[in-house]
Every structure is written in C-alpha cells, then in structure tokens.
Design a protein around this motif. Structure first.
Motif, PDB file in Angstrom:
ATOM      1  N   GLY A  20       0.809  -1.217   0.000  1.00  0.00           N
ATOM      2  CA  GLY A  20       0.000   0.000   0.000  1.00  0.00           C
ATOM      3  C   GLY A  20       0.837   1.259   0.000  1.00  0.00           C
ATOM      4  N   VAL A  21       1.875   1.289   0.827  1.00  0.00           N
ATOM      5  CA  VAL A  21       2.742   2.469   0.890  1.00  0.00           C
ATOM      6  C   VAL A  21       3.526   2.615  -0.408  1.00  0.00           C
ATOM      7  N   ALA A  22       3.957   1.505  -1.000  1.00  0.00           N
ATOM      8  CA  ALA A  22       4.675   1.573  -2.279  1.00  0.00           C
ATOM      9  C   ALA A  22       3.798   2.224  -3.347  1.00  0.00           C
ATOM     10  N   ARG A  23       2.556   1.786  -3.429  1.00  0.00           N
ATOM     11  CA  ARG A  23       1.650   2.371  -4.419  1.00  0.00           C
ATOM     12  C   ARG A  23       1.378   3.847  -4.110  1.00  0.00           C
ATOM     13  N   ALA A  24       1.163   4.153  -2.833  1.00  0.00           N
ATOM     14  CA  ALA A  24       0.833   5.532  -2.446  1.00  0.00           C
ATOM     15  C   ALA A  24       2.007   6.483  -2.671  1.00  0.00           C
ATOM     16  N   THR A  25       3.211   6.082  -2.284  1.00  0.00           N
ATOM     17  CA  THR A  25       4.355   6.987  -2.430  1.00  0.00           C
ATOM     18  C   THR A  25       4.706   7.215  -3.891  1.00  0.00           C
ATOM     19  N   PHE A  26       4.637   6.157  -4.705  1.00  0.00           N
ATOM     20  CA  PHE A  26       4.938   6.341  -6.121  1.00  0.00           C
ATOM     21  C   PHE A  26       3.892   7.261  -6.758  1.00  0.00           C
ATOM     22  N   THR A  27       2.638   7.052  -6.412  1.00  0.00           N
ATOM     23  CA  THR A  27       1.565   7.857  -6.991  1.00  0.00           C
ATOM     24  C   THR A  27       1.676   9.316  -6.579  1.00  0.00           C
ATOM     25  N   GLU A  28       1.941   9.583  -5.287  1.00  0.00           N
ATOM     26  CA  GLU A  28       2.016  10.982  -4.876  1.00  0.00           C
ATOM     27  C   GLU A  28       3.266  11.667  -5.413  1.00  0.00           C
ATOM     28  N   GLY A  31       2.736  10.226  -9.925  1.00  0.00           N
ATOM     29  CA  GLY A  31       1.468   9.890 -10.574  1.00  0.00           C
ATOM     30  C   GLY A  31       1.003  10.867 -11.625  1.00  0.00           C
ATOM     31  N   MET A  32       1.308  12.150 -11.440  1.00  0.00           N
ATOM     32  CA  MET A  32       0.842  13.168 -12.384  1.00  0.00           C
ATOM     33  C   MET A  32       1.553  13.099 -13.734  1.00  0.00           C
ATOM     34  N   LEU A  33       2.613  12.305 -13.809  1.00  0.00           N
ATOM     35  CA  LEU A  33       3.392  12.215 -15.048  1.00  0.00           C
ATOM     36  C   LEU A  33       2.840  11.202 -16.046  1.00  0.00           C
ATOM     37  N   ALA A  37      -3.757   4.467 -17.260  1.00  0.00           N
ATOM     38  CA  ALA A  37      -3.462   3.088 -17.666  1.00  0.00           C
ATOM     39  C   ALA A  37      -2.004   2.722 -17.397  1.00  0.00           C
ATOM     40  N   ASP A  38      -1.066   3.615 -17.749  1.00  0.00           N
ATOM     41  CA  ASP A  38       0.350   3.336 -17.497  1.00  0.00           C
ATOM     42  C   ASP A  38       0.629   3.236 -16.001  1.00  0.00           C
ATOM     43  N   LEU A  39       0.058   4.125 -15.222  1.00  0.00           N
ATOM     44  CA  LEU A  39       0.261   4.094 -13.784  1.00  0.00           C
ATOM     45  C   LEU A  39      -0.301   2.806 -13.186  1.00  0.00           C
TER      46      LEU A  39
END
Length: 171
Positions: A20-28, A31-33, A37-39
């Motif tokens: 969960g933290v891996a997904r959250a930290t990468f996204t924050e 994520g805007m890049l 679908a790619d994310l």
C-alpha cells in the motif's frame, strides 16, 4: 506537528502495508506524469505477495519506517537488476520512499544510514541506485551521500518511457 517515526526490519506481516505504501508513495511522487493506464500497469507489481516473497528472500533487505504502528515509508536493498554488469560485491538500493507528510522530518538520513550499514554488513563493496532525471530533490540527497552519476537508462512505467540516472558509490 512533530513526526516521531522509527525504523525496523520488515517481516512477512508487513507485506500488505508495504504494498500500500509503495503504491501511495509512487503515486504521490510521480502519478501526475503518467496516464491512468500506465500508472495502473506499473502499480500492479506492488502486491502483498511480491513483497512477502522479497522479505523472505535473503538476497533482499527491507526496513519499514513507521509512526506508531502505521507504515509511512520503507527502504529496500536487493540484487542489482539495473541494465549494467555490476562487479561482484554490488547491491542496489531498489526503493527509498516516505509518504509526503514525513519527508523533511529527519528520517531520510536515518534510512540512508540503515541502507549503507546493511550493505556493508553483507560484505558489499558498492551500491547502485536509479533516480528519475527530473527528481532534483532526490538527486541532491543522494549526492550528499557521495553517489555519483554513472549512466542513464530507460525506466518504464506501463508503456511510458522515462529517463533514470544510475548512481553509484563505493562502500
């Protein structure tokens, strides 16, 4: 608000929290890049099962950063898989992430010291990492720890190609 995070070695019980933290930290952080679908394709690789497998594998070392019993970051070391041929005695700092509210609160240096000490305790002679070319803050942080730019490679997020810098330091 004062942050009082601590570090400890990860156990199999941490796998779901780490995913969960891996997904959250990468996204924050990034994520805007990317397109949704790619994310989503990239984030699929952060499953509790994958984390449990790596935590159980002696080739990896994972430390969690937590405040109370809430995981807010992590550091992961593992065998080099960057596109180069490392010398024997090399390890890769695979991931180094903190959720944004804990960034700048003094945990980064503790996390890096843990990674360097862990690598040395394993008898490693050099450490590699990769960092997104436009992540100036992270690049400055790693430079403080004597990591030097040794090349570039294409880092894929789904079908999107980014340029990452490979950095190395002797231990």
């Amino acid at each position: 608000m004062t942050r009082r995070a601590t570090m400890r070695r990860a156990t199999a019980k941490d796998a779901a929290d780490l995913a969960g933290v891996a997904r959250a930290t990468f996204t924050e952080t990034f994520g805007m890049l990317y397109s949704a679908a790619d994310l989503a394709t990239f984030l699929e690789q952060h499953t509790p099962e994958d984390w449990a497998r790596e935590i159980a594998d002696p080739a990896y070392s994972v430390a969690v950063v937590e405040e109370g019993h809430i995981v807010v970051g992590y550091v992961k070391l593992g065998p080099p898989r960057l596109p180069f041929t490392p010398k024997e005695g090399a390890i890769e700092l695979r991931q180094f992430y903190l959720l944004q509210p804990w960034q700048g609160a003094g945990m980064g240096p503790k996390m890096m010291e843990w990674a360097l000490e862990e690598a040395r305790a394993r008898g490693m002679r050099e450490m590699y990492l990769s960092v997104f070319v436009d992540n100036e803050r992270a690049r400055r942080f790693y430079a403080k720890y004597e990591f030097k730019d040794v090349g570039r490679y294409a880092f894929m997020v789904g079908d999107h190609e980014d340029t990452d810098i490979v950095m190395r330091r002797a231990l």
